[in-house]
Write a protein that holds these residues in place. Structure first.
Motif, PDB file in Angstrom:
ATOM      1  N   SER A 178       0.690  -1.461   0.008  1.00  0.00           N
ATOM      2  CA  SER A 178      -0.054  -0.079  -0.125  1.00  0.00           C
ATOM      3  C   SER A 178       0.853   1.042   0.030  1.00  0.00           C
ATOM      4  CB  SER A 178      -0.894  -0.027   1.227  1.00  0.00           C
ATOM      5  OG  SER A 178      -1.599  -1.138   1.175  1.00  0.00           O
ATOM      6  N   LEU A 179       1.930   1.006   0.793  1.00  0.00           N
ATOM      7  CA  LEU A 179       2.845   2.402   0.933  1.00  0.00           C
ATOM      8  C   LEU A 179       3.569   2.639  -0.638  1.00  0.00           C
ATOM      9  CD1 LEU A 179       4.492   4.369   3.084  1.00  0.00           C
ATOM     10  CD2 LEU A 179       6.000   2.651   2.989  1.00  0.00           C
ATOM     11  N   LEU A 180       4.151   1.523  -1.084  1.00  0.00           N
ATOM     12  CA  LEU A 180       4.709   1.725  -2.478  1.00  0.00           C
ATOM     13  C   LEU A 180       3.783   1.971  -3.469  1.00  0.00           C
ATOM     14  CD1 LEU A 180       7.352  -1.313  -1.937  1.00  0.00           C
ATOM     15  CD2 LEU A 180       7.615   1.254  -1.399  1.00  0.00           C
ATOM     16  N   ALA A 181       2.639   1.766  -3.391  1.00  0.00           N
ATOM     17  CA  ALA A 181       1.577   1.945  -4.475  1.00  0.00           C
ATOM     18  C   ALA A 181       1.241   3.299  -4.420  1.00  0.00           C
ATOM     19  CB  ALA A 181       0.418   0.807  -4.328  1.00  0.00           C
ATOM     20  N   GLY A 182       1.316   3.971  -3.017  1.00  0.00           N
ATOM     21  CA  GLY A 182       0.977   5.503  -2.844  1.00  0.00           C
ATOM     22  C   GLY A 182      -0.325   5.395  -2.333  1.00  0.00           C
ATOM     23  N   SER A 183      -0.864   4.290  -1.949  1.00  0.00           N
ATOM     24  CA  SER A 183      -2.295   4.482  -1.335  1.00  0.00           C
ATOM     25  C   SER A 183      -2.376   5.263  -0.040  1.00  0.00           C
ATOM     26  CB  SER A 183      -2.658   3.125  -1.123  1.00  0.00           C
ATOM     27  OG  SER A 183      -2.862   2.255  -2.341  1.00  0.00           O
ATOM     28  N   VAL A 184      -1.127   5.210   0.565  1.00  0.00           N
ATOM     29  CA  VAL A 184      -0.879   5.774   1.809  1.00  0.00           C
ATOM     30  C   VAL A 184       0.559   6.381   1.975  1.00  0.00           C
ATOM     31  CG1 VAL A 184      -2.348   4.569   3.451  1.00  0.00           C
ATOM     32  CG2 VAL A 184      -0.073   3.893   3.167  1.00  0.00           C
ATOM     33  N   ASP A 185       0.759   7.721   2.520  1.00  0.00           N
ATOM     34  CA  ASP A 185       2.050   8.096   2.734  1.00  0.00           C
ATOM     35  C   ASP A 185       2.925   7.636   3.587  1.00  0.00           C
ATOM     36  OD1 ASP A 185       1.383  10.479   0.749  1.00  0.00           O
ATOM     37  OD2 ASP A 185      -0.127  11.025   2.089  1.00  0.00           O
ATOM     38  N   ALA A 186       2.595   6.868   4.612  1.00  0.00           N
ATOM     39  CA  ALA A 186       3.253   6.275   5.590  1.00  0.00           C
ATOM     40  C   ALA A 186       2.540   5.394   6.242  1.00  0.00           C
ATOM     41  CB  ALA A 186       3.852   7.485   6.667  1.00  0.00           C
ATOM     42  N   THR A 187       3.240   4.420   7.046  1.00  0.00           N
ATOM     43  CA  THR A 187       2.133   3.387   7.870  1.00  0.00           C
ATOM     44  C   THR A 187       3.176   3.511   9.276  1.00  0.00           C
ATOM     45  OG1 THR A 187       3.966   1.465   7.515  1.00  0.00           O
ATOM     46  CG2 THR A 187       1.903   2.092   5.742  1.00  0.00           C
ATOM     47  N   LEU A 188       2.258   2.983  10.401  1.00  0.00           N
ATOM     48  CA  LEU A 188       2.712   2.951  11.598  1.00  0.00           C
ATOM     49  C   LEU A 188       2.567   1.341  11.656  1.00  0.00           C
ATOM     50  CD1 LEU A 188       3.846   3.556  14.346  1.00  0.00           C
ATOM     51  CD2 LEU A 188       1.402   3.810  15.091  1.00  0.00           C
ATOM     52  N   ALA A 197      10.650  -3.527   4.932  1.00  0.00           N
ATOM     53  CA  ALA A 197      10.616  -2.351   3.960  1.00  0.00           C
ATOM     54  C   ALA A 197      11.914  -1.901   3.919  1.00  0.00           C
ATOM     55  CB  ALA A 197       9.764  -1.306   5.145  1.00  0.00           C
ATOM     56  N   VAL A 198      12.789  -2.323   5.010  1.00  0.00           N
ATOM     57  CA  VAL A 198      14.277  -1.782   4.902  1.00  0.00           C
ATOM     58  C   VAL A 198      14.807  -2.707   3.799  1.00  0.00           C
ATOM     59  CG1 VAL A 198      16.650  -1.586   5.664  1.00  0.00           C
ATOM     60  CG2 VAL A 198      14.538  -0.832   6.849  1.00  0.00           C
ATOM     61  N   ALA A 199      14.641  -4.163   3.879  1.00  0.00           N
ATOM     62  CA  ALA A 199      15.091  -5.004   2.793  1.00  0.00           C
ATOM     63  C   ALA A 199      14.759  -4.953   1.637  1.00  0.00           C
ATOM     64  CB  ALA A 199      14.715  -6.198   3.421  1.00  0.00           C
ATOM     65  N   SER A 200      13.683  -4.324   1.372  1.00  0.00           N
ATOM     66  CA  SER A 200      12.865  -3.960  -0.033  1.00  0.00           C
ATOM     67  C   SER A 200      13.901  -2.933  -0.688  1.00  0.00           C
ATOM     68  CB  SER A 200      11.537  -3.546   0.020  1.00  0.00           C
ATOM     69  OG  SER A 200      11.417  -2.087   0.340  1.00  0.00           O
ATOM     70  N   LYS A 201      14.662  -2.124  -0.086  1.00  0.00           N
ATOM     71  CA  LYS A 201      15.396  -1.096  -0.636  1.00  0.00           C
ATOM     72  C   LYS A 201      14.493  -0.040  -1.247  1.00  0.00           C
ATOM     73  CE  LYS A 201      19.485  -3.784  -0.808  1.00  0.00           C
ATOM     74  NZ  LYS A 201      20.514  -4.189  -1.841  1.00  0.00           N
ATOM     75  N   GLU A 202      13.193   0.011  -1.038  1.00  0.00           N
ATOM     76  CA  GLU A 202      12.172   0.893  -1.638  1.00  0.00           C
ATOM     77  C   GLU A 202      11.448   1.762  -0.390  1.00  0.00           C
ATOM     78  OE1 GLU A 202      10.222  -0.379  -5.360  1.00  0.00           O
ATOM     79  OE2 GLU A 202      10.413  -1.982  -4.113  1.00  0.00           O
ATOM     80  N   ALA A 203      11.627   1.446   0.800  1.00  0.00           N
ATOM     81  CA  ALA A 203      11.221   1.991   1.828  1.00  0.00           C
ATOM     82  C   ALA A 203      12.194   2.004   3.042  1.00  0.00           C
ATOM     83  CB  ALA A 203       9.725   1.584   2.475  1.00  0.00           C
ATOM     84  N   LYS A 204      11.771   2.782   4.215  1.00  0.00           N
ATOM     85  CA  LYS A 204      12.754   3.185   5.375  1.00  0.00           C
ATOM     86  C   LYS A 204      11.762   3.359   6.542  1.00  0.00           C
ATOM     87  CE  LYS A 204      13.086   7.999   3.996  1.00  0.00           C
ATOM     88  NZ  LYS A 204      14.037   9.034   3.552  1.00  0.00           N
ATOM     89  N   ARG A 205      12.584   3.439   7.645  1.00  0.00           N
ATOM     90  CA  ARG A 205      12.016   3.739   8.987  1.00  0.00           C
ATOM     91  C   ARG A 205      12.181   5.234   9.144  1.00  0.00           C
ATOM     92  NH1 ARG A 205      14.853  -0.925  10.755  1.00  0.00           N
ATOM     93  NH2 ARG A 205      13.379  -2.821  11.211  1.00  0.00           N
TER      94      ARG A 205
END
Length: 326
Positions: A178-188, A197-205
């Motif tokens: 959902s995050l990578l598709a732009g459905s949301v700007d962030a997730t908790l 997320a970190v392992a995907s190399k497309e997202a971060k904390r």
């Protein structure tokens, strides 16, 4: 001679009957969530600790924290392994007094340097804290617990959760998509979502352990919980469940790297990503202290402050005592 043979046969039959009786397995149903807080349960299953204690586990996996507590309230499950929703347990106990006993806590903390949750964003995002969420959307776990926590943390950062931020409840496996598709700007998100997320190399904390920052450090969002129905009907078996999970918690804490590979079997983390997963902070029933109880109370107080809980709940009354098995 005939008497000797007859005696031997009778003795053999009695021994066989005794052995069969000793090996009789007690069937117990567990409802669990595929998150890192449930680690001790995974260890117990892999090491066959339940079987060794004479327990046959009916293991039921859910993706929604509410469903675990609902299954306990309805009598469809006997216990929630580590990772059951701590806040929802308190809410359900307020509605149905005397239904639960908590016998373990799970989470993470800043001081203990163990990750429980994270504010996750895409690599291209400029969001670095909850203060940056004005006019944006955030995804969180389904159910009242994480929606309430998210609303409270947003409010602690000077924003109005009803006007400034859109909160979307999303099933655990869909957080990163959902995050990578732009459905949301962030997730908790709870671990292992942040590690994935970190392992995907497309997202971060953007933030690590934000909930510990704004509610309590350490922070426990997970509990191990017994239904009192189970305890009253089969106290000896319920006691064995607690003993098994205490043992498994100790094993998970002391030999986490040894058990890393099994994480991929029970969660969404891939085998080649297990080395990146953060170790959870697991507390067994036998080691809970005043700091742990105060932390759990701080979470429950959030539900009161947010108007979800209409009366004060003293978590000390929720905690399992040895006399509860009598």
């Amino acid at each position: 001679m005939k008497k000797l043979v007859l005696t031997s046969l009778i003795t053999g039959l009695l021994f066989s009957a005794g052995s069969a009786s000793a090996q009789k397995m007690e069937k117990v149903t567990a409802s669990w969530l595929p998150i890192m807080q449930t680690m001790a349960y995974y260890v117990a299953l892999e090491e066959k600790l339940f079987e060794k204690a004479g327990i046959e586990i009916n293991s039921v996996k859910f993706q929604n924290p509410n469903q675990i507590i609902d299954s306990l309230v309805s009598g469809q499950a006997d216990f929630g392994p580590p990772g059951a929703a701590a806040g929802i347990t308190a809410l359900a106990e307020a509605r149905y007094p005397g239904t639960f006993k908590v016998f373990g806590l799970q989470g993470g903390g800043i001081k203990v340097n163990m990750i429980n949750d994270g504010l996750i964003v895409s690599n291209a995002s400029t969001i670095s804290s909850f203060k940056d969420l004005k006019g944006k959307s955030i995804g969180t776990l389904p159910g009242i617990q994480w929606k309430t926590i998210t609303r409270y943390v947003i409010r602690q950062n000077g924003l109005d959760p009803d006007k400034d931020v859109m909160i979307n409840e999303i099933a655990v496996p869909m957080h990163i998509p959902s995050l990578l598709a732009g459905s949301v700007d962030a997730t908790l998100s709870l671990e292992p979502v942040g590690s994935i997320a970190v392992a995907s190399k497309e997202a971060k904390r953007a933030m690590t352990n934000p909930v510990a920052t704004f509610i309590a450090d350490p922070f426990y969002s997970g509990v191990s919980v017994l239904s009192t129905k189970f305890m009253k009907e089969r106290p000896a078996v319920a006691k064995k469940v607690v003993e098994v999970l205490d043992q498994a918690t100790k094993m998970a804490n002391e030999n986490f790297d040894k058990y890393r590979p099994i994480i991929a079997k029970y969660t969404a983390i891939k085998p080649d990503q297990v080395s990146l997963v953060a170790q959870p902070y697991l507390r067994a029933n036998s080691e809970l202290n005043a700091t742990d109880i105060a932390s759990y109370q701080a979470l429950v107080n959030v539900f009161e402050k947010e108007g979800v809980l209409k009366e004060h709940v003293d978590v000390k009354k929720l905690m399992l005592k040895p006399s509860d098995f009598n």
